[in-house]
Write a protein that holds these residues in place. Structure first.
Motif, PDB file in Angstrom:
ATOM      1  N   ARG A 170       0.829  -1.208   0.000  1.00  0.00           N
ATOM      2  CA  ARG A 170       0.000   0.000   0.000  1.00  0.00           C
ATOM      3  C   ARG A 170       0.871   1.269   0.000  1.00  0.00           C
ATOM      4  NH1 ARG A 170      -1.811   1.345   4.833  1.00  0.00           N
ATOM      5  NH2 ARG A 170      -1.930  -0.836   5.453  1.00  0.00           N
ATOM      6  N   GLU A 171       1.935   1.233   0.834  1.00  0.00           N
ATOM      7  CA  GLU A 171       2.842   2.387   0.920  1.00  0.00           C
ATOM      8  C   GLU A 171       3.586   2.613  -0.398  1.00  0.00           C
ATOM      9  OE1 GLU A 171       3.894   1.936   5.682  1.00  0.00           O
ATOM     10  OE2 GLU A 171       5.131   0.927   4.197  1.00  0.00           O
ATOM     11  N   LEU A 172       3.945   1.496  -1.042  1.00  0.00           N
ATOM     12  CA  LEU A 172       4.649   1.614  -2.326  1.00  0.00           C
ATOM     13  C   LEU A 172       3.768   2.282  -3.380  1.00  0.00           C
ATOM     14  CD1 LEU A 172       6.534  -1.750  -2.416  1.00  0.00           C
ATOM     15  CD2 LEU A 172       7.556   0.460  -2.951  1.00  0.00           C
ATOM     16  N   ILE A 173       2.495   1.935  -3.348  1.00  0.00           N
ATOM     17  CA  ILE A 173       1.577   2.546  -4.314  1.00  0.00           C
ATOM     18  C   ILE A 173       1.498   4.053  -4.083  1.00  0.00           C
ATOM     19  CG2 ILE A 173      -0.881   2.691  -4.922  1.00  0.00           C
ATOM     20  CD1 ILE A 173      -0.937  -0.359  -4.837  1.00  0.00           C
ATOM     21  N   LYS A 174       1.436   4.444  -2.815  1.00  0.00           N
ATOM     22  CA  LYS A 174       1.422   5.876  -2.474  1.00  0.00           C
ATOM     23  C   LYS A 174       2.715   6.549  -2.960  1.00  0.00           C
ATOM     24  CE  LYS A 174      -0.530   9.391  -0.349  1.00  0.00           C
ATOM     25  NZ  LYS A 174       0.121  10.292  -1.290  1.00  0.00           N
ATOM     26  N   PHE A 175       3.813   5.852  -2.734  1.00  0.00           N
ATOM     27  CA  PHE A 175       5.145   6.333  -3.111  1.00  0.00           C
ATOM     28  C   PHE A 175       5.217   6.578  -4.629  1.00  0.00           C
ATOM     29  CE2 PHE A 175       9.855   5.172  -3.451  1.00  0.00           C
ATOM     30  CZ  PHE A 175      10.295   6.298  -2.770  1.00  0.00           C
ATOM     31  N   TYR A 176       4.743   5.604  -5.391  1.00  0.00           N
ATOM     32  CA  TYR A 176       4.751   5.738  -6.849  1.00  0.00           C
ATOM     33  C   TYR A 176       3.820   6.852  -7.303  1.00  0.00           C
ATOM     34  CZ  TYR A 176       7.724   2.087  -8.748  1.00  0.00           C
ATOM     35  OH  TYR A 176       8.808   1.363  -9.146  1.00  0.00           O
ATOM     36  N   GLU A 177       2.694   6.969  -6.615  1.00  0.00           N
ATOM     37  CA  GLU A 177       1.722   7.995  -6.946  1.00  0.00           C
ATOM     38  C   GLU A 177       2.355   9.391  -6.769  1.00  0.00           C
ATOM     39  OE1 GLU A 177      -2.855   8.181  -5.610  1.00  0.00           O
ATOM     40  OE2 GLU A 177      -1.444   8.717  -4.053  1.00  0.00           O
ATOM     41  N   ASP A 178       3.140   9.555  -5.698  1.00  0.00           N
ATOM     42  CA  ASP A 178       3.817  10.836  -5.457  1.00  0.00           C
ATOM     43  C   ASP A 178       4.896  11.094  -6.499  1.00  0.00           C
ATOM     44  OD1 ASP A 178       2.297  11.278  -3.264  1.00  0.00           O
ATOM     45  OD2 ASP A 178       3.799  10.608  -1.805  1.00  0.00           O
ATOM     46  N   PHE A 179       5.546  10.020  -6.927  1.00  0.00           N
ATOM     47  CA  PHE A 179       6.733  10.154  -7.767  1.00  0.00           C
ATOM     48  C   PHE A 179       6.401  10.381  -9.233  1.00  0.00           C
ATOM     49  CE2 PHE A 179      10.595   9.386  -5.474  1.00  0.00           C
ATOM     50  CZ  PHE A 179      11.579   9.646  -6.420  1.00  0.00           C
ATOM     51  N   TYR A 180       5.368   9.680  -9.729  1.00  0.00           N
ATOM     52  CA  TYR A 180       5.087   9.701 -11.168  1.00  0.00           C
ATOM     53  C   TYR A 180       3.707  10.291 -11.423  1.00  0.00           C
ATOM     54  CZ  TYR A 180       8.982   6.426 -11.510  1.00  0.00           C
ATOM     55  OH  TYR A 180      10.213   5.830 -11.445  1.00  0.00           O
ATOM     56  N   PRO A 181       3.647  11.407 -12.162  1.00  0.00           N
ATOM     57  CA  PRO A 181       2.352  12.017 -12.473  1.00  0.00           C
ATOM     58  C   PRO A 181       1.457  11.078 -13.295  1.00  0.00           C
ATOM     59  CG  PRO A 181       4.177  13.438 -13.161  1.00  0.00           C
ATOM     60  CD  PRO A 181       4.771  12.148 -12.718  1.00  0.00           C
ATOM     61  N   ASP A 182       2.068  10.128 -14.031  1.00  0.00           N
ATOM     62  CA  ASP A 182       1.251   9.253 -14.881  1.00  0.00           C
ATOM     63  C   ASP A 182       0.819   7.972 -14.167  1.00  0.00           C
ATOM     64  OD1 ASP A 182       3.638   7.883 -14.755  1.00  0.00           O
ATOM     65  OD2 ASP A 182       3.969   7.783 -16.927  1.00  0.00           O
ATOM     66  N   PHE A 183       1.024   7.911 -12.835  1.00  0.00           N
ATOM     67  CA  PHE A 183       0.678   6.686 -12.110  1.00  0.00           C
ATOM     68  C   PHE A 183      -0.831   6.617 -11.866  1.00  0.00           C
ATOM     69  CE2 PHE A 183       0.345   3.867  -8.399  1.00  0.00           C
ATOM     70  CZ  PHE A 183       1.120   2.806  -8.842  1.00  0.00           C
ATOM     71  N   ASP A 184      -1.404   5.440 -12.185  1.00  0.00           N
ATOM     72  CA  ASP A 184      -2.849   5.247 -12.052  1.00  0.00           C
ATOM     73  C   ASP A 184      -3.130   4.387 -10.808  1.00  0.00           C
ATOM     74  OD1 ASP A 184      -5.494   4.418 -12.275  1.00  0.00           O
ATOM     75  OD2 ASP A 184      -5.416   4.229 -14.457  1.00  0.00           O
ATOM     76  N   THR A 185      -3.450   5.053  -9.716  1.00  0.00           N
ATOM     77  CA  THR A 185      -3.602   4.365  -8.427  1.00  0.00           C
ATOM     78  C   THR A 185      -4.743   3.355  -8.445  1.00  0.00           C
ATOM     79  OG1 THR A 185      -2.811   6.364  -7.370  1.00  0.00           O
ATOM     80  CG2 THR A 185      -3.860   4.748  -5.944  1.00  0.00           C
ATOM     81  N   ALA A 186      -5.849   3.733  -9.075  1.00  0.00           N
ATOM     82  CA  ALA A 186      -7.001   2.834  -9.102  1.00  0.00           C
ATOM     83  C   ALA A 186      -6.635   1.527  -9.810  1.00  0.00           C
ATOM     84  CB  ALA A 186      -8.175   3.499  -9.820  1.00  0.00           C
ATOM     85  N   ARG A 187      -5.888   1.660 -10.905  1.00  0.00           N
ATOM     86  CA  ARG A 187      -5.467   0.483 -11.650  1.00  0.00           C
ATOM     87  C   ARG A 187      -4.569  -0.405 -10.785  1.00  0.00           C
ATOM     88  NH1 ARG A 187      -1.815   0.916 -17.049  1.00  0.00           N
ATOM     89  NH2 ARG A 187      -3.654   1.716 -18.096  1.00  0.00           N
ATOM     90  N   ALA A 188      -3.640   0.221 -10.068  1.00  0.00           N
ATOM     91  CA  ALA A 188      -2.711  -0.537  -9.222  1.00  0.00           C
ATOM     92  C   ALA A 188      -3.455  -1.291  -8.127  1.00  0.00           C
ATOM     93  CB  ALA A 188      -1.664   0.408  -8.615  1.00  0.00           C
ATOM     94  N   LEU A 189      -4.393  -0.621  -7.466  1.00  0.00           N
ATOM     95  CA  LEU A 189      -5.139  -1.263  -6.379  1.00  0.00           C
ATOM     96  C   LEU A 189      -5.990  -2.408  -6.910  1.00  0.00           C
ATOM     97  CD1 LEU A 189      -6.163   1.920  -4.343  1.00  0.00           C
ATOM     98  CD2 LEU A 189      -4.526   0.145  -3.659  1.00  0.00           C
ATOM     99  N   ASP A 190      -6.565  -2.191  -8.089  1.00  0.00           N
ATOM    100  CA  ASP A 190      -7.387  -3.232  -8.707  1.00  0.00           C
ATOM    101  C   ASP A 190      -6.543  -4.482  -9.007  1.00  0.00           C
ATOM    102  OD1 ASP A 190      -9.680  -4.361 -10.118  1.00  0.00           O
ATOM    103  OD2 ASP A 190      -8.501  -3.997 -11.933  1.00  0.00           O
ATOM    104  N   MET A 191      -5.358  -4.260  -9.590  1.00  0.00           N
ATOM    105  CA  MET A 191      -4.495  -5.414  -9.911  1.00  0.00           C
ATOM    106  C   MET A 191      -4.028  -6.118  -8.644  1.00  0.00           C
ATOM    107  SD  MET A 191      -2.033  -4.690 -13.118  1.00  0.00           S
ATOM    108  CE  MET A 191      -1.824  -2.956 -13.319  1.00  0.00           C
TER     109      MET A 191
END
Lengths: 231, 127
Positions: free
Chosen positions: A91-112
């Protein structure tokens, strides 16, 4: 549009010539397999594309530009070995990536994450090798990048997960993007590839579409690879 | 549909044959709207560009047609479907005869075996 291009690219490590005069072009919408035996130069090529190594001669272009901050924003890279901080939770990694990359799709990551049954509150170090690989690939494929460079992305996961991952790749990548997958698990990825590049001892031996190989040789890319690289 | 990709032929041509089979066997009805390229590709586990190429080939052969905004459809022309069906049947017969010839069977033996088999299956109510 050409998302990835190598022009007369060469790289030496001391006396070892890792890549010699490599020319590759990957257009948008294409999924390309970078295939070669161990030590053939696949990882070196991908590292050059990420600017982790610099060429001795020739050039690497991402969307027409040499590797740098702008190209890193366009490239989603899966290295060939684990790189995630062991103490972090999925969960923390997803937040981390979300902060780092403007093109990160959090909903997609959580779904996968939930579809692959990875507990989001578990730390990386508590996960098996295969599960860690799943998390890495989820993070990489959840970016809406122009170019995905995947270095041996499916080596450590079971066949059912492999299918799910390939399915995810096909479902999610948009037609302006390109994917380069280096692997030796050819039969698993063959059906999802447009083109393949055979590389051996740092040289490109063959660049062709999958169906042209099947048409010309009457055999699969996997069978051709076994024949060409027979030990 | 049940997708199966063999190793010895181009993927797109196998997709063409399998969709054609679906149309000929009625699994896809005349005038039916086909799923999107991406959905078909995911279902078959193949690259979308390969599926696209297969559909373009089917379009060229007149088995499917596309409408600019609403997608691709199975042809409503039953003659075209009948022709596709008989050419698929012809291919089956030819490959069967090839295989029998390789086993060394001649015309009369082949006919005798076929007749015996058909009698047996109709006895079981299968034909």
């Amino acid at each position: 549009m050409v998302n990835f291009e190598c022009r007369a690219l060469s790289k030496n490590f001391g006396h070892v010539q890792a890549l010699e005069n490599v020319d590759i072009r990957v257009e948008s919408g294409r999924v390309v397999g970078l295939l070669g035996p161990n030590g053939s130069g696949k990882t070196t090529l991908i590292k050059l594309a990420n600017g982790l190594l610099t060429p001795d001669s020739g050039e690497v272009l991402i969307g027409g530009m040499a590797p740098g901050p702008e190209t890193k924003a366009m490239v989603s890279y899966q290295p060939d070995r684990p790189y995630l901080p062991q103490w972090m939770k999925a969960r923390e990694l997803i937040k981390f990536y979300e902060d780092f990359y403007p093109d990160f799709d959090t909903a997609r990551a959580l779904d996968m994450l939930s579809r692959l049954g990875v507990p989001s509150d578990r730390r990386i170090k508590q996960m098996s090798k295969g599960t860690q690989e799943k998390v890495q690939l989820i993070l990489v494929m959840s970016r809406r990048a122009r170019l995905y460079l995947l270095d041996e992305p499916i080596g450590g996961v079971d066949p059912a997960t492999r299918d799910f991952i390939l399915d995810t790749i096909l479902r999610n990548f948009d037609e302006n993007a390109s994917i380069v997958i280096s692997t030796h698990l050819i039969s698993d990825v063959e059906k999802v590839l447009d083109d393949v590049v055979f590389i051996n001892n740092g040289r490109v031996m063959l660049q062709s579409s999958v169906d042209d190989i099947r048409e010309r040789n009457g055999m699969s890319v996997d069978a051709l690879f076994r024949e060409v690289f027979k030990c | 549909m049940d997708w199966q990709i063999r190793d010895d032929a181009p993927i797109y041509s196998q997709l063409v044959t399998q969709i054609k089979l679906g149309i000929a066997a009625g699994a896809l009805s005349p005038g039916e709207r086909l799923p999107s390229v991406r959905d078909l590709a995911t279902e078959a586990g193949v690259n979308p560009n390969t599926m696209q190429r297969a559909l373009q080939e089917l379009e060229r052969q007149g088995l499917v047609y596309s409408q600019r905004t609403s997608g691709r459809f199975v042809t409503e022309d039953t003659d075209v479907i009948e022709n596709a069906k008989s050419s698929l049947a012809d291919e089956q017969v030819r490959s069967f005869l090839d295989a029998m010839a390789r086993l060394g069977y001649l015309r009369d033996d082949i006919l005798r075996l076929l007749e015996a088999r058909i009698r047996e299956e109709s006895g079981n109510g299968e034909l």
